[in-house]
Motif scaffolding. Structure first.
Motif, mmCIF file in Angstrom:
data_model
loop_
_atom_site.group_PDB
_atom_site.id
_atom_site.type_symbol
_atom_site.label_atom_id
_atom_site.label_comp_id
_atom_site.label_asym_id
_atom_site.label_seq_id
_atom_site.Cartn_x
_atom_site.Cartn_y
_atom_site.Cartn_z
ATOM 1 N N UNK A 13 0.793 -1.228 0.000
ATOM 2 C CA UNK A 13 0.000 0.000 0.000
ATOM 3 C C UNK A 13 0.823 1.275 0.000
ATOM 4 N N UNK A 14 1.775 1.352 0.907
ATOM 5 C CA UNK A 14 2.602 2.553 1.022
ATOM 6 C C UNK A 14 3.453 2.791 -0.222
ATOM 7 N N UNK A 15 4.227 1.786 -0.691
ATOM 8 C CA UNK A 15 5.011 2.008 -1.904
ATOM 9 C C UNK A 15 4.138 2.317 -3.124
ATOM 10 N N UNK A 16 2.986 1.662 -3.203
ATOM 11 C CA UNK A 16 2.102 1.880 -4.345
ATOM 12 C C UNK A 16 1.556 3.308 -4.359
ATOM 13 N N UNK A 17 1.212 3.834 -3.202
ATOM 14 C CA UNK A 17 0.705 5.211 -3.126
ATOM 15 C C UNK A 17 1.782 6.206 -3.565
ATOM 16 N N UNK A 18 2.995 6.030 -3.064
ATOM 17 C CA UNK A 18 4.091 6.915 -3.466
ATOM 18 C C UNK A 18 4.355 6.792 -4.968
ATOM 19 N N UNK A 19 4.296 5.579 -5.462
ATOM 20 C CA UNK A 19 4.537 5.347 -6.883
ATOM 21 C C UNK A 19 3.449 5.959 -7.754
ATOM 22 N N UNK A 20 2.202 5.872 -7.315
ATOM 23 C CA UNK A 20 1.105 6.427 -8.109
ATOM 24 C C UNK A 20 1.209 7.950 -8.199
ATOM 25 N N UNK A 21 1.569 8.602 -7.110
ATOM 26 C CA UNK A 21 1.743 10.061 -7.149
ATOM 27 C C UNK A 21 2.934 10.415 -8.043
ATOM 28 N N UNK A 22 4.016 9.637 -7.937
ATOM 29 C CA UNK A 22 5.176 9.845 -8.809
ATOM 30 C C UNK A 22 4.790 9.665 -10.276
ATOM 31 N N UNK A 23 3.937 8.694 -10.535
ATOM 32 C CA UNK A 23 3.483 8.441 -11.906
ATOM 33 C C UNK A 23 2.666 9.612 -12.435
ATOM 34 N N UNK A 24 1.852 10.225 -11.591
ATOM 35 C CA UNK A 24 1.089 11.401 -12.027
ATOM 36 C C UNK A 24 2.046 12.529 -12.396
ATOM 37 N N UNK A 25 3.079 12.732 -11.584
ATOM 38 C CA UNK A 25 4.104 13.724 -11.933
ATOM 39 C C UNK A 25 4.721 13.375 -13.290
ATOM 40 N N UNK A 26 5.084 12.106 -13.463
ATOM 41 C CA UNK A 26 5.742 11.673 -14.701
ATOM 42 C C UNK A 26 4.865 11.895 -15.919
ATOM 43 N N UNK A 27 3.626 11.393 -15.865
ATOM 44 C CA UNK A 27 2.746 11.491 -17.019
ATOM 45 C C UNK A 27 2.257 12.918 -17.261
ATOM 46 N N UNK A 28 2.362 13.771 -16.251
ATOM 47 C CA UNK A 28 2.025 15.192 -16.425
ATOM 48 C C UNK A 28 3.235 15.992 -16.905
ATOM 49 N N UNK A 29 4.388 15.321 -16.921
ATOM 50 C CA UNK A 29 5.656 15.942 -17.327
ATOM 51 C C UNK A 29 6.006 17.124 -16.436
ATOM 52 N N UNK A 30 5.854 16.910 -15.128
ATOM 53 C CA UNK A 30 6.121 17.929 -14.122
ATOM 54 C C UNK A 30 7.287 17.455 -13.257
ATOM 55 N N UNK A 31 8.189 18.370 -12.912
ATOM 56 C CA UNK A 31 9.287 18.064 -12.011
ATOM 57 C C UNK A 31 8.743 17.781 -10.617
ATOM 58 N N UNK A 32 9.254 16.739 -9.996
ATOM 59 C CA UNK A 32 8.800 16.369 -8.657
ATOM 60 C C UNK A 32 9.263 17.396 -7.635
ATOM 61 N N UNK A 33 8.314 17.869 -6.832
ATOM 62 C CA UNK A 33 8.612 18.750 -5.705
ATOM 63 C C UNK A 33 8.505 17.881 -4.461
ATOM 64 N N UNK A 34 9.645 17.567 -3.871
ATOM 65 C CA UNK A 34 9.739 16.537 -2.839
ATOM 66 C C UNK A 34 8.764 16.747 -1.679
ATOM 67 N N UNK A 35 8.713 17.936 -1.117
ATOM 68 C CA UNK A 35 7.857 18.175 0.048
ATOM 69 C C UNK A 35 6.382 17.925 -0.300
ATOM 70 N N UNK A 36 5.934 18.473 -1.402
ATOM 71 C CA UNK A 36 4.539 18.291 -1.822
ATOM 72 C C UNK A 36 4.273 16.845 -2.235
#
Length: 163
Positions: A13-36
């Motif tokens: 659950x925990x890794x999947x949630x982090x991965x899904x948010x990372x995937x949204x950043x990726x597919x949106x072509x947005x740089x990851x902002x670590x705190x947010x």
């Protein structure tokens, strides 16, 4: 209800949630902002756990999870709503594809009884990890290729942003 054990929560659950948010950043072509990113991922994993406790039919939780992911990424990460919707749907589809590939391998290559695998939390978690790893590999490769080609953009700063 789709209750999960602590082991399933920590290993899946925990890794999947982090991965899904990372995937949204990726597919949106947005740089990851670590705190947010961390705030959004933690809120998302809490929401997913709460949604799983609802007395709803299987499958409805996926739609609710997509809605929560969109709301979080738009409001906290300030990703454009259209990009967020597109990316969240792509994330769900890609995750289903990865899980389908994993189930195919379990059932037809390893010749295991899927009902047995899904009935034991530890076994289900361990046999589910390959789909999560495939998903992580695809998303990471995509994100880092975008970064290498300088195709990632920053989210425009909002002066009234609370987070």
């Amino acid at each position: 209800m789709l209750r999960i054990t602590l082991l399933e929560f920590l290993l899946r659950g925990l890794p999947e949630a982090f991965l899904m948010v990372f995937a949204v950043y990726s597919f949106s072509k947005i740089t990851v902002m670590i705190k947010k990113y961390i705030i959004t991922s933690m809120l998302f994993v809490i929401a997913v756990c709460l949604i799983r406790l609802l007395p709803i039919q299987y499958g409805v939780h996926t739609i609710l999870n997509i809605i929560v992911l969109i709301v979080l990424t738009v409001n906290i990460n300030k990703i454009n709503i259209i990009k967020s919707i597109q990316a969240s749907i792509m994330v769900a589809i890609l995750e289903f594809i990865c899980e389908g590939i994993n189930m195919f391998i379990i059932q037809y290559i390893f010749r295991l009884n899927v009902k047995y695998v899904l009935s034991k939390p530890l076994v289900k978690t361990l046999y589910g990890l390959p789909s999560l790893l495939i998903f992580a590999a695809i998303v990471s490769i995509y994100y880092f290729r975008l970064a290498k080609r300088n195709k990632l953009t920053e989210v425009k700063k909002d002066r009234k942003s609370v987070v």
